[in-house]
Design an enzyme around this catalytic site. Structure first.
Site, PDB file in Angstrom:
ATOM      1  N   HIS A 297      39.404 -25.215  -6.779  1.00  0.00           N
ATOM      2  CA  HIS A 297      38.985 -24.274  -7.821  1.00  0.00           C
ATOM      3  C   HIS A 297      37.493 -24.157  -7.990  1.00  0.00           C
ATOM      4  O   HIS A 297      37.029 -23.390  -8.834  1.00  0.00           O
ATOM      5  CB  HIS A 297      39.570 -24.684  -9.178  1.00  0.00           C
ATOM      6  CG  HIS A 297      41.016 -24.353  -9.313  1.00  0.00           C
ATOM      7  ND1 HIS A 297      41.461 -23.131  -9.715  1.00  0.00           N
ATOM      8  CD2 HIS A 297      42.118 -25.089  -9.070  1.00  0.00           C
ATOM      9  CE1 HIS A 297      42.781 -23.118  -9.738  1.00  0.00           C
ATOM     10  NE2 HIS A 297      43.209 -24.297  -9.343  1.00  0.00           N
ATOM     11  N   LYS A 484      34.356 -17.212 -22.305  1.00  0.00           N
ATOM     12  CA  LYS A 484      34.702 -18.141 -21.236  1.00  0.00           C
ATOM     13  C   LYS A 484      34.050 -19.475 -21.563  1.00  0.00           C
ATOM     14  O   LYS A 484      33.219 -19.535 -22.464  1.00  0.00           O
ATOM     15  CB  LYS A 484      34.195 -17.612 -19.893  1.00  0.00           C
ATOM     16  CG  LYS A 484      32.743 -17.087 -19.980  1.00  0.00           C
ATOM     17  CD  LYS A 484      32.243 -16.476 -18.684  1.00  0.00           C
ATOM     18  CE  LYS A 484      32.768 -15.100 -18.386  1.00  0.00           C
ATOM     19  NZ  LYS A 484      33.762 -15.079 -17.327  1.00  0.00           N
ATOM     20  N   ARG A 485      34.389 -20.529 -20.836  1.00  0.00           N
ATOM     21  CA  ARG A 485      33.719 -21.805 -21.059  1.00  0.00           C
ATOM     22  C   ARG A 485      32.204 -21.614 -21.011  1.00  0.00           C
ATOM     23  O   ARG A 485      31.714 -20.749 -20.290  1.00  0.00           O
ATOM     24  CB  ARG A 485      34.082 -22.799 -19.944  1.00  0.00           C
ATOM     25  CG  ARG A 485      35.396 -23.487 -20.083  1.00  0.00           C
ATOM     26  CD  ARG A 485      35.609 -24.469 -18.946  1.00  0.00           C
ATOM     27  NE  ARG A 485      35.471 -23.850 -17.641  1.00  0.00           N
ATOM     28  CZ  ARG A 485      34.636 -24.269 -16.679  1.00  0.00           C
ATOM     29  NH1 ARG A 485      33.848 -25.322 -16.865  1.00  0.00           N
ATOM     30  NH2 ARG A 485      34.583 -23.651 -15.516  1.00  0.00           N
ATOM     31  N   LYS A 490      27.825 -19.600 -15.398  1.00  0.00           N
ATOM     32  CA  LYS A 490      28.411 -18.370 -15.940  1.00  0.00           C
ATOM     33  C   LYS A 490      27.352 -17.480 -16.596  1.00  0.00           C
ATOM     34  O   LYS A 490      27.592 -16.329 -16.903  1.00  0.00           O
ATOM     35  CB  LYS A 490      29.528 -18.713 -16.929  1.00  0.00           C
ATOM     36  CG  LYS A 490      30.760 -19.345 -16.253  1.00  0.00           C
ATOM     37  CD  LYS A 490      31.812 -19.730 -17.269  1.00  0.00           C
ATOM     38  CE  LYS A 490      33.071 -20.353 -16.674  1.00  0.00           C
ATOM     39  NZ  LYS A 490      34.010 -19.368 -16.104  1.00  0.00           N
ATOM     40  N   THR A 592      39.607 -15.453 -14.252  1.00  0.00           N
ATOM     41  CA  THR A 592      40.840 -14.755 -14.623  1.00  0.00           C
ATOM     42  C   THR A 592      40.606 -13.945 -15.890  1.00  0.00           C
ATOM     43  O   THR A 592      41.314 -12.967 -16.132  1.00  0.00           O
ATOM     44  CB  THR A 592      42.007 -15.737 -14.867  1.00  0.00           C
ATOM     45  OG1 THR A 592      41.553 -16.763 -15.760  1.00  0.00           O
ATOM     46  CG2 THR A 592      42.492 -16.344 -13.564  1.00  0.00           C
ATOM     47  N   LYS A 596      42.072 -10.090 -17.177  1.00  0.00           N
ATOM     48  CA  LYS A 596      42.672  -9.741 -18.481  1.00  0.00           C
ATOM     49  C   LYS A 596      41.985  -8.511 -19.065  1.00  0.00           C
ATOM     50  O   LYS A 596      42.639  -7.600 -19.587  1.00  0.00           O
ATOM     51  CB  LYS A 596      42.543 -10.909 -19.468  1.00  0.00           C
ATOM     52  CG  LYS A 596      43.220 -12.187 -19.030  1.00  0.00           C
ATOM     53  CD  LYS A 596      42.762 -13.369 -19.908  1.00  0.00           C
ATOM     54  CE  LYS A 596      43.098 -14.683 -19.244  1.00  0.00           C
ATOM     55  NZ  LYS A 596      42.404 -15.819 -19.883  1.00  0.00           N
TER      56      LYS A 596
HETATM   57  C1  LIG Z   1      41.475 -16.619 -19.406  1.00  0.00           C
HETATM   58  C2  LIG Z   1      40.840 -17.661 -20.227  1.00  0.00           C
HETATM   59  C3  LIG Z   1      39.772 -18.399 -19.705  1.00  0.00           C
HETATM   60  C4  LIG Z   1      39.184 -18.150 -18.342  1.00  0.00           C
HETATM   61  O1  LIG Z   1      38.132 -17.221 -18.453  1.00  0.00           O
HETATM   62  P1  LIG Z   1      37.103 -16.971 -17.269  1.00  0.00           P
HETATM   63  O2  LIG Z   1      36.306 -15.817 -17.737  1.00  0.00           O
HETATM   64  O3  LIG Z   1      37.909 -16.652 -16.057  1.00  0.00           O
HETATM   65  O4  LIG Z   1      36.308 -18.203 -17.100  1.00  0.00           O
HETATM   66  C5  LIG Z   1      39.182 -19.372 -20.507  1.00  0.00           C
HETATM   67  N1  LIG Z   1      39.634 -19.616 -21.751  1.00  0.00           N
HETATM   68  C6  LIG Z   1      40.653 -18.914 -22.285  1.00  0.00           C
HETATM   69  C7  LIG Z   1      41.083 -19.211 -23.678  1.00  0.00           C
HETATM   70  C8  LIG Z   1      41.294 -17.926 -21.547  1.00  0.00           C
HETATM   71  O5  LIG Z   1      42.320 -17.253 -22.086  1.00  0.00           O
END
Ligand SMILES: *Cc1c(COP(=O)(O)O)cnc(C)c1O
Length: 748
Positions: A297, A484-485, A490, A592, A596
């Site tokens: 990953h 995101k984190r 990022k 991911t 979304k």
């Molecule tokens: C989908 C999701 C992530 C992943 O987000 P990325 O932008 O791909 O890093 C992280 N936290 C939550 C709560 C999510 O639903």
């Protein structure tokens, strides 16, 4: 089954009951009627081992999957209960971010596709911490997710097993959670640690602090606990049916290792076969190879699990012995095959007494996969280049996906209804059919309905933000979201600088016609990650300054939402216009969150990284806003020298934005956060060169794209772009990902 569940729910007395009581009663009314689908004895099953499962709230999702969400809402309404009250129920946040959410999407898709795929994880007492801001600084509170009860988990006392460490025996007690599909109900089995002498510590926290040796040993215990409980269970189940000839084990079991945390499962499997059943070592390794697949990953070195031999010897001497034997076997093999020393060094299981879990997995597993095309290519070209040279057949790609059930049908009922009205409901069972919506790309009435839905979801998002944060979002603003984190790669910090540049331009009157804009951030920082915490404080300072500036605060707003989690994400992805996916090219394996947003009709403003590349392939580059250096350029800057200070000397706007870290514009309460960030960009810090993540390279292009979006937003063309993204998103369903795993890796 449905009728019985509905009857049970209709019989519940609601008067005078708390939300938590009702939640438990309704959930139990469901659980009483459902039965887990047992794997057929002659069928192969796959097991997905993951240190995280970021499930989110189960209540609505389970009712949706059972096809009774609307009926239950109606029943409750008649009793005077608004089903929305269950939004108070805490998420099960047994994960940190994308990795854990992927695992949750995967088990959902497997059940939906009627496949015998089962999750195995840890039932942490406390999930990822709850986040608060205190004067803009992150504070962490324990996440006691079971305080509302856990009606969806079934304790299996009689299937508990013992996991042995050198100094302790720990009981692993399974809790089974239903993963509901149309035709089957799979289990997600989470193991809880119990016993004397602090055994329960093992499943107390997700990612306990590992800045001390004690912390590191606890993480090792967790990883072995998950591995040993899962493998022990599979071996016992096999022996009970097939006896002790293990030749057919891989014909009945596939085990997928979600990243490096559960790689000890390979060693545990070999340990049991050789130690308890007298299988020769070489045969055990071969069987392990056929059984295990490994998903990588990340290429960030700090996230690739490595264990010093002292730790292994101390806690897990038998596992140490297996790994050492594997390492010796690998060394012999390399000599026999005359592998170049440079290649051998890259592939070694053990180097200077440190055992690499990634190299162990790559050596043994029959498949190694990356999680987006570009990431899989990078694995072959760099991180696992040598292994690819010698065993190319192991390497495959499976681009990540998200479940359209939670991330479209549940979080965006309005858009789902629009799709139903145009192409019928077939897409709900076969997401490929969503593409039929493409024929409405130029139909004004459909686009107008689509745009109306986006506005409505934005209003709902605004209400939610108001409820959670007490902040009113600017009405009818363009919503740009980066959620995101929090991590330097990022590049939330780059967005912060871009906002400062836009703020300055607004104030100087350069941006006539600038439309009201909201920048929405959501992110947790790892508790010990100093710079990430500094970035949170910096963005909160910017938010405060802009909010207090009467000359711009009707046009520009920055909001950092607290405690970003799955339930928050459901609101944000549906309401946002623009998805900010701006990682340094080459560093976001897939992402991911980007999928979304796309599925809900946001355009991507991002770099050519991870799955962004495939998003653009599917939806058209002209329908998204791509900028910045691509992987080749970043590689060449890394090799041939990169001088952020030269850029700063030329680019006054960037310089002024960055200087705010140290010129007194913002206050970090004397904690040194901002100075550290400034130094990391201009002189380099903690072994990294200045601006390790190439923020200054990409910043000017980024600002330009953000402003271009501002000009285009609200136009008919912009709505067309958003629509094109939503209707091109079928490829990013985790149903597609799971089919690929089932065919190319698990051979189900
Ligand atoms: C989908 C999701 C992530 C992943 O987000 P990325 O932008 O791909 O890093 C992280 N936290 C939550 C709560 C999510 O639903």
């Amino acid at each position: 089954m449905k009728e019985r569940i509905l009857k049970n729910i209709a019989a519940i007395q609601t008067a005078g009951k708390s939300t938590a009581e009702l939640y438990n009663e309704i959930s139990s009314a469901v659980m009483r009627e459902i039965s887990f689908t047992a794997p057929a004895p002659d069928q192969k099953s796959a097991y997905y081992l993951s240190i995280e499962f970021l499930i989110g709230r189960m209540f609505y999702n389970n009712l949706l999957e059972l096809g009774i969400l609307d009926e239950v809402r109606d029943i409750l309404k008649e009793k005077g209960v608004n089903a929305a009250v269950f939004e108070e129920i805490e998420d099960a946040a047994l994960g940190n971010g994308g990795l854990g959410r992927l695992a949750a999407c995967f088990v959902d898709s497997a059940a939906g596709l009627d496949l015998p795929v089962y999750g195995r994880g840890i039932r942490y007492k406390y999930g990822l911490f709850k986040q608060k801001f205190e004067n803009g600084f992150q504070e962490e509170l324990p996440d006691d997710w079971q305080s509302f009860g856990d009606p969806w988990g079934v304790r299996r006392e009689n299937e508990a097993r013992i996991v042995k460490f050198a100094d302790a025996e720990v009981r692993a007690v399974p809790y089974d959670i239903p993963i509901i599909g149309k035709n089957r109900i799979n289990t997600l089995r989470l193991y809880q640690a119990e016993g004397s002498e602090g055994a329960e510590k093992i499943s107390e926290y997700l990612y306990p602090a590992d800045d001390t040796e004690e912390g590191k040993l606890l993480r090792l215990r967790q990883e072995y606990f998950l591995s040993a409980a899962s493998v022990g269970e599979l071996v016992d189940a096999y022996v009970a049916v097939h006896g002790t000839d293990f030749s057919a084990f891989p014909a009945f079991n596939a085990v997928q290792l979600n990243d490096t945390h559960p790689v000890l499962a390979i060693a545990e499997f070999i340990r049991i076969l050789t130690g308890s059943y007298g299988v020769p070592f070489a045969k055990a390794v071969r069987l392990a190879g056929k059984t295990f697949g490994y998903t990588n990953h990340t290429i960030l070195p700090e996230a690739l699990e490595c264990w010093p031999q002292e730790y292994l010897k101390k806690l897990l001497p038998e596992i140490y012995a297996v790994l050492k034997k594997l390492d010796e076997r690998q060394r012999r093999e390399f000599r026999r095959k005359a592998v170049l020393e440079e290649d051998a060094a890259a592939m070694r299981i053990a180097k200077n007494g440190i055992f690499s879990m990634a190299n162990t997995a790559v050596y043994v597993a029959h498949r190694v996969n990356g999680v987006a095309k570009i990431h899989s290519a990078i694995l072959k070209d760099s991180l696992f280049r040598a292994a690819y040279l010698y065993t190319p057949e192991k390497f495959v790609n499976v681009t990540n996906g998200i479940t359209q059930r939670r991330w479209l049908m549940l979080c965006n009922e309005e858009l789902s209804a629009l799709i139903d009205s145009k192409i019928g409901t077939g897409w709900r069972g076969d997401i490929g059919l969503l593409s039929e919506m493409k024929k409405f790309r130029k139909e004004d009435t459909v686009l107008a309905e689509f745009a109306q839905i986006k506005s409505k979801k934005k209003e709902q998002l605004a209400e939610y933000v108001y409820r959670k944060e007490g902040i009113r979002l600017l009405p009818d603003a363009i919503v740009y979201a980066q959620v995101k984190r929090l991590h330097e790669y990022k590049r939330q910090l780059m967005t912060a600088f871009a906002i400062l540049e836009i703020y300055e331009k607004l104030k100087s009157g350069e941006l006539a016609g600038f439309k009201p804009t909201v920048f929405l951030f959501g992110a947790k920082s790892a508790p010990a990650y100093f710079r990430a915490k500094g970035i949170i404080k910096f963005i909160n300072e910017i938010a405060k300054k802009i909010a207090g500036d009467e000359s711009v605060n009707k046009k520009l707003q920055v909001v950092f939402v607290t405690d970003y989690n799955v339930s928050y994400a459901e609101k944000i992805v549906a309401g946002a216009d623009v998805s900010l996916q701006v990682s340094t090219a080459g560093l976001e394996a897939s992402g991911t969150g980007n999928m979304k947003f796309m599925m809900n009709g946001a355009v991507t403003c991002g770099t050519m990284d991870g799955a962004n590349i495939e998003i653009v392939e599917q939806a058209g580059r002209e329908n998204n806003y791509i900028f910045g250096a691509e992987v080749d350029e970043i590689d060449s800057l890394r090799r041939n020298g990169y001088d952020p200070n030269a850029i700063l000397a030329q680019d006054g706007a960037a310089r002024r934005a960055i200087e705010t870290l140290v010129d007194g514009t913002f206050d970090d309460g004397g904690r040194g956060y901002f100075r550290e960030l400034y130094d990391s960009l201009t002189v380099g810090a903690s072994w990294h060169k200045p601006d390790h993540y190439f923020i200054l390279r990409d910043l000017p292009d980024y600002v330009e794209k953000l402003l271009l979006i501002n000009r285009e937003a609200g136009t008919h063309e912009f709505t067309q772009k958003q629509f094109a993204n939503a209707v091109s998103s079928a490829y990013f369903s985790s149903d597609r990902s799971i089919r690929e795993y089932a065919e190319n890796i698990w051979e189900l």
